[in-house]
Design an enzyme around this catalytic site. Structure first.
Site, mmCIF file in Angstrom:
data_model
loop_
_atom_site.group_PDB
_atom_site.id
_atom_site.type_symbol
_atom_site.label_atom_id
_atom_site.label_comp_id
_atom_site.label_asym_id
_atom_site.label_seq_id
_atom_site.Cartn_x
_atom_site.Cartn_y
_atom_site.Cartn_z
ATOM 1 N N SER A 119 6.663 -0.751 -20.837
ATOM 2 C CA SER A 119 6.257 -2.050 -21.413
ATOM 3 C C SER A 119 4.729 -2.196 -21.412
ATOM 4 O O SER A 119 4.162 -2.797 -22.321
ATOM 5 C CB SER A 119 6.923 -3.221 -20.679
ATOM 6 O OG SER A 119 6.442 -3.350 -19.359
ATOM 7 N N HIS B 90 -1.959 -1.788 -11.030
ATOM 8 C CA HIS B 90 -1.153 -2.027 -9.829
ATOM 9 C C HIS B 90 -0.769 -3.509 -9.774
ATOM 10 O O HIS B 90 -1.629 -4.374 -9.960
ATOM 11 C CB HIS B 90 -1.961 -1.645 -8.584
ATOM 12 C CG HIS B 90 -1.170 -1.723 -7.320
ATOM 13 N ND1 HIS B 90 -0.260 -0.743 -6.960
ATOM 14 C CD2 HIS B 90 -1.121 -2.661 -6.351
ATOM 15 C CE1 HIS B 90 0.299 -1.087 -5.808
ATOM 16 N NE2 HIS B 90 -0.208 -2.244 -5.420
ATOM 17 N N ASP C 141 -3.900 4.397 -4.866
ATOM 18 C CA ASP C 141 -4.391 3.013 -4.931
ATOM 19 C C ASP C 141 -5.717 2.777 -4.202
ATOM 20 O O ASP C 141 -5.989 1.668 -3.758
ATOM 21 C CB ASP C 141 -3.338 2.042 -4.367
ATOM 22 C CG ASP C 141 -2.026 2.100 -5.134
ATOM 23 O OD1 ASP C 141 -2.066 2.378 -6.340
ATOM 24 O OD2 ASP C 141 -0.963 1.867 -4.534
ATOM 25 N N GLU D 157 0.178 -9.019 -16.539
ATOM 26 C CA GLU D 157 -0.239 -7.611 -16.584
ATOM 27 C C GLU D 157 -0.450 -7.150 -18.024
ATOM 28 O O GLU D 157 -1.446 -6.493 -18.337
ATOM 29 C CB GLU D 157 0.867 -6.784 -15.922
ATOM 30 C CG GLU D 157 0.529 -5.370 -15.592
ATOM 31 C CD GLU D 157 1.642 -4.731 -14.762
ATOM 32 O OE1 GLU D 157 2.192 -3.728 -15.233
ATOM 33 O OE2 GLU D 157 1.955 -5.229 -13.674
#
Length: 197
Positions: free
Chosen positions: A12, A108, A149, A178
């Site tokens: 997505s 993230h 990360d 996001e």
């Protein structure tokens, strides 16, 4: 500018980037999509959009080194300027990190450095945020290095955690932001507001 998007599952975020390019919010194009999952929706999205796409995995190719070589060949073939990891569930080989130093970004679904690191992906992140009784979560876009990360954070946006939130409700709200945020930040990278290389 040519963008490569790496994705393992639904894609997505990939779709948000494609739509941002098609709609003119991002002055670039998704030139290639790479997935380590032969059945990923990301590959189907790329096919539907007539974007070159590859299934490349260790399972198929045998070693991390051969996988990295094949990925680098694909990136060079499409003259890639920037790589975006959009739900890509693998660590990149050091040869790719070196070749595209500071040109690889990850998204993230939390406010790093909180709720990051190995195992912190998808619903694991949102469950951890809810259990910690945080009042804020959000989205972080950071450069990718050899540790999960931990690369330089280039942009963050806050998403409030509401009193009645479950991890699922929070996840849906974070994902909605996001998709918008990805387009905003990639546009800033393409326009030089965030430096490449």
């Amino acid at each position: 500018m040519n963008i490569a998007v790496f994705a393992s599952h639904g894609g997505s975020d990939l779709q948000a980037i494609i739509d941002g390019c098609k709609g003119g919010q991002i002055d670039a194009k998704v030139a290639v999509v790479i997935s380590n999952n032969a059945n990923s929706m990301a590959l189907k999205r790329a096919e539907r959009e007539k974007i070159s796409h590859y299934y490349l995995s260790v399972k198929q190719l045998g070693t991390e080194e051969v996988l990295a070589e094949e990925i680098l060949k694909a990136l060079e073939k499409y003259s890639i300027d920037m790589i975006f990891l959009a739900g890509y569930m693998r660590m990149l080989h050091v040869s790719i990190l070196d070749r595209y130093h500071n040109r690889i970004f990850n998204i993230h679904p939390a406010l790093l450095p909180k709720f990051g690191g190995k195992g912190m992906y998808g619903m694991n992140v949102h469950n951890a945020v809810i259990e910690a009784k945080e009042r804020e979560s959000g989205v972080t876009i950071h450069r990718v290095n050899a540790e999960y990360d931990s690369g330089e954070i280039v942009a963050q946006t806050i998403v409030p955690v509401l009193n009645n939130d479950t991890a699922e409700i929070l996840a849906a709200r974070v994902l909605e932001r996001e998709h918008e945020f990805l387009v905003e930040v990639i546009s800033d990278i393409v326009e030089g507001k965030i430096q490449l290389g």
